[in-house]
Design a protein around this motif. Structure first.
Motif, mmCIF file in Angstrom:
data_model
loop_
_atom_site.group_PDB
_atom_site.id
_atom_site.type_symbol
_atom_site.label_atom_id
_atom_site.label_comp_id
_atom_site.label_asym_id
_atom_site.label_seq_id
_atom_site.Cartn_x
_atom_site.Cartn_y
_atom_site.Cartn_z
ATOM 1 N N ASP A 125 0.850 -1.195 0.000
ATOM 2 C CA ASP A 125 0.000 0.000 0.000
ATOM 3 C C ASP A 125 0.879 1.237 0.000
ATOM 4 O O ASP A 125 1.690 1.412 0.920
ATOM 5 N N ALA A 126 0.714 2.069 -1.023
ATOM 6 C CA ALA A 126 1.541 3.279 -1.091
ATOM 7 C C ALA A 126 0.638 4.515 -1.015
ATOM 8 O O ALA A 126 0.047 4.775 0.026
ATOM 9 N N GLY A 127 0.488 5.243 -2.105
ATOM 10 C CA GLY A 127 -0.318 6.476 -2.071
ATOM 11 C C GLY A 127 0.584 7.671 -2.282
ATOM 12 O O GLY A 127 1.732 7.689 -1.821
ATOM 13 N N LEU A 128 0.069 8.665 -2.997
ATOM 14 C CA LEU A 128 0.857 9.843 -3.367
ATOM 15 C C LEU A 128 0.839 10.908 -2.290
ATOM 16 O O LEU A 128 -0.142 11.028 -1.555
ATOM 17 N N THR A 129 1.908 11.703 -2.261
ATOM 18 C CA THR A 129 1.943 12.847 -1.348
ATOM 19 C C THR A 129 2.625 14.039 -2.016
ATOM 20 O O THR A 129 3.442 13.862 -2.926
ATOM 21 N N LEU A 130 2.285 15.221 -1.548
ATOM 22 C CA LEU A 130 2.988 16.429 -1.970
ATOM 23 C C LEU A 130 4.281 16.540 -1.166
ATOM 24 O O LEU A 130 4.307 16.204 0.018
ATOM 25 N N VAL A 131 5.327 17.063 -1.830
ATOM 26 C CA VAL A 131 6.620 17.227 -1.178
ATOM 27 C C VAL A 131 7.156 18.619 -1.517
ATOM 28 O O VAL A 131 7.137 19.014 -2.682
ATOM 29 N N VAL A 132 7.586 19.334 -0.495
ATOM 30 C CA VAL A 132 8.123 20.684 -0.718
ATOM 31 C C VAL A 132 9.482 20.805 -0.020
ATOM 32 O O VAL A 132 9.881 19.914 0.733
ATOM 33 N N LYS A 207 14.229 10.061 5.448
ATOM 34 C CA LYS A 207 14.783 9.437 6.656
ATOM 35 C C LYS A 207 16.263 9.065 6.496
ATOM 36 O O LYS A 207 17.045 9.175 7.438
ATOM 37 N N THR A 208 16.639 8.637 5.279
ATOM 38 C CA THR A 208 18.002 8.120 5.100
ATOM 39 C C THR A 208 18.975 9.147 4.523
ATOM 40 O O THR A 208 20.178 8.935 4.564
ATOM 41 N N LYS A 209 18.428 10.241 3.951
ATOM 42 C CA LYS A 209 19.327 11.244 3.343
ATOM 43 C C LYS A 209 18.898 12.639 3.739
ATOM 44 O O LYS A 209 17.735 12.875 4.028
ATOM 45 N N ASP A 210 19.867 13.557 3.675
ATOM 46 C CA ASP A 210 19.533 14.933 3.980
ATOM 47 C C ASP A 210 19.140 15.632 2.674
ATOM 48 O O ASP A 210 19.943 16.289 2.037
ATOM 49 N N LEU A 211 17.846 15.477 2.306
ATOM 50 C CA LEU A 211 17.410 16.008 1.005
ATOM 51 C C LEU A 211 16.942 17.450 1.089
ATOM 52 O O LEU A 211 16.783 18.121 0.078
ATOM 53 N N GLY A 212 16.653 17.920 2.296
ATOM 54 C CA GLY A 212 16.095 19.268 2.444
ATOM 55 C C GLY A 212 14.640 19.338 2.010
ATOM 56 O O GLY A 212 14.151 20.397 1.619
ATOM 57 N N LEU A 213 13.958 18.208 2.064
ATOM 58 C CA LEU A 213 12.556 18.146 1.637
ATOM 59 C C LEU A 213 11.678 17.662 2.785
ATOM 60 O O LEU A 213 12.166 17.016 3.716
ATOM 61 N N LYS A 214 10.369 17.952 2.680
ATOM 62 C CA LYS A 214 9.409 17.413 3.662
ATOM 63 C C LYS A 214 8.091 17.099 2.947
ATOM 64 O O LYS A 214 7.763 17.722 1.926
ATOM 65 N N THR A 215 7.339 16.168 3.498
ATOM 66 C CA THR A 215 6.019 15.861 2.928
ATOM 67 C C THR A 215 5.009 16.787 3.601
ATOM 68 O O THR A 215 5.189 17.179 4.756
ATOM 69 N N VAL A 216 3.957 17.144 2.847
ATOM 70 C CA VAL A 216 2.879 17.962 3.442
ATOM 71 C C VAL A 216 1.499 17.403 3.077
ATOM 72 O O VAL A 216 1.332 16.816 2.008
ATOM 73 N N GLY A 217 0.559 17.621 3.978
ATOM 74 C CA GLY A 217 -0.832 17.239 3.718
ATOM 75 C C GLY A 217 -1.087 15.749 3.818
ATOM 76 O O GLY A 217 -0.205 14.964 4.170
ATOM 77 N N ASP A 218 -2.325 15.383 3.493
ATOM 78 C CA ASP A 218 -2.723 13.974 3.530
ATOM 79 C C ASP A 218 -2.272 13.279 2.257
ATOM 80 O O ASP A 218 -2.001 13.933 1.257
ATOM 81 N N ARG A 219 -2.276 11.938 2.304
ATOM 82 C CA ARG A 219 -1.992 11.206 1.063
ATOM 83 C C ARG A 219 -3.085 11.528 0.047
ATOM 84 O O ARG A 219 -4.259 11.641 0.394
ATOM 85 N N LEU A 220 -2.677 11.688 -1.208
ATOM 86 C CA LEU A 220 -3.616 12.117 -2.249
ATOM 87 C C LEU A 220 -4.456 10.973 -2.800
ATOM 88 O O LEU A 220 -5.450 11.194 -3.468
ATOM 89 N N ASN A 221 -4.024 9.751 -2.580
ATOM 90 C CA ASN A 221 -4.806 8.587 -3.013
ATOM 91 C C ASN A 221 -4.308 7.339 -2.283
ATOM 92 O O ASN A 221 -3.412 7.425 -1.440
ATOM 93 N N GLY A 222 -4.889 6.203 -2.631
ATOM 94 C CA GLY A 222 -4.513 4.957 -1.941
ATOM 95 C C GLY A 222 -3.912 3.946 -2.900
ATOM 96 O O GLY A 222 -4.304 2.779 -2.899
ATOM 97 N N ASP A 223 -2.974 4.404 -3.742
ATOM 98 C CA ASP A 223 -2.311 3.505 -4.710
ATOM 99 C C ASP A 223 -1.787 2.229 -4.049
ATOM 100 O O ASP A 223 -1.211 2.277 -2.964
ATOM 101 N N GLN A 224 -1.983 1.120 -4.754
ATOM 102 C CA GLN A 224 -1.374 -0.152 -4.312
ATOM 103 C C GLN A 224 -0.461 -0.658 -5.414
ATOM 104 O O GLN A 224 -0.785 -0.524 -6.605
ATOM 105 N N TYR A 225 0.639 -1.271 -5.024
ATOM 106 C CA TYR A 225 1.586 -1.784 -6.018
ATOM 107 C C TYR A 225 1.211 -3.199 -6.464
ATOM 108 O O TYR A 225 0.765 -4.026 -5.659
#
Ligand code: GLN
Length: 264
Positions: A125-132, A207-225
């Motif tokens: 179970d994945a799902g999309l998110t916005l990242v800024v 979590k594993t790299k210093d990307l300078g990014l963060k996720t915001v808001g709720d997941r945009l959908n409920g994509d499954q692989y």
């Protein structure tokens, strides 16, 4: 005596030739869905080039949840695999062009794709998110995308989502990239305001790299692989994949693989 020797020599030669024949058939593999009794058929498996924790290269070796899963399924079901890492956008076309037998690439099961490929049972179970970028406090939901530049990866559900939102919320520009790291870079550098990525992928990267990014808001959908094969052409292989997947779930190996990469 001599005759017997010649006959056994000829028989040995025939065995060698027969063995070569089997080998060639296996290498050309794919169509026959080997019975698994002599090492099995080799299937070519398309995977994304850079998509940790699902697939990534480390020390010259491919690793990740998808890689471990497809190897374990192949072992359970008695077939061989040959990995073909490629840009995600090229994977479905390569299946259609018969250059691949299977795709495992953090690929979301969608109705559009179901017109071209058959999917296995869902395996994640994945799902999309916005990242800024970390210091961006303007964007917290899709309504805030008005007038913004959005980075996406070619051929992904994230790219489809951006297209869908373009007119709805008035996105100013959509920029396409061939791989996730280039898309991340675009936002980290401030060249785009926001990107759309699968939550587990970006969460792992942050979590594993210093990307300078963060996720915001709720997941945009409920994509499954799902694992994909060419539509209507490979039912036997698809059944093996589903049966292998189920065996891995039953034995606990599925959980072990997930925990290797995603243990909290
Ligand atoms: N899950 C997304 C999709 O299927 C992204 C996959 C990827 O980038 N490898 O489109």
């Amino acid at each position: 005596m001599k005759k017997i020797k010649i006959v056994s020599f000829l028989m040995a030669m025939m065995l060698v030739l027969a063995a070569c024949g089997t080998n060639n058939a296996a290498n050309n593999g794919g169509e026959e869905g080997g019975s698994g009794d002599d090492g099995g058929t080799t299937y070519t498996v398309g995977t994304d080039t850079t998509y940790p924790p699902f697939e990534f290269e480390e020390g010259g070796e491919y690793k990740g949840i998808d890689i471990d899963l497809i190897n374990a399924i192949a072992e359970e079901e008695g077939f061989e695999i040959e990995l073909k890492p490629m840009d995600f956008g090229g994977i479905i076309p390569a299946l259609q062009a018969d250059q691949l037998d299977v795709a495992i690439a953090g690929m979301s099961i969608t109705d559009d794709r179901k017109e071209k490929v058959d999917f296995s049972d869902p395996y994640f179970d994945a799902g999309l998110t916005l990242v800024v970028s970390e210091d961006n406090n303007d964007i917290t939901s899709i309504e805030d995308l008005e007038g913004k530049t959005v980075a996406v990866k070619n051929g992904t559900t994230g790219a489809d989502k951006a297209e869908e939102l373009k007119d709805e919320v008035g996105i100013a520009e959509i920029r396409q990239f061939n791989d996730s790291p280039s898309m991340f870079q675009e936002v980290a550098n401030g060249n785009a305001d926001v990107l759309i990525e699968d939550y587990p992928v970006i969460a792992y990267q942050i979590k594993t790299k210093d990307l300078g990014l963060k996720t915001v808001g709720d997941r945009l959908n409920g994509d499954q692989y799902g694992i994909a094969v060419l539509k209507g052409e490979n039912q036997e292989l698809l059944e093996k994949i589903n049966s292998g997947l189920q065996k891995l779930r039953d034995s606990g190996e599925y959980d072990e693989i997930i925990n290797t990469y995603l243990e909290e």
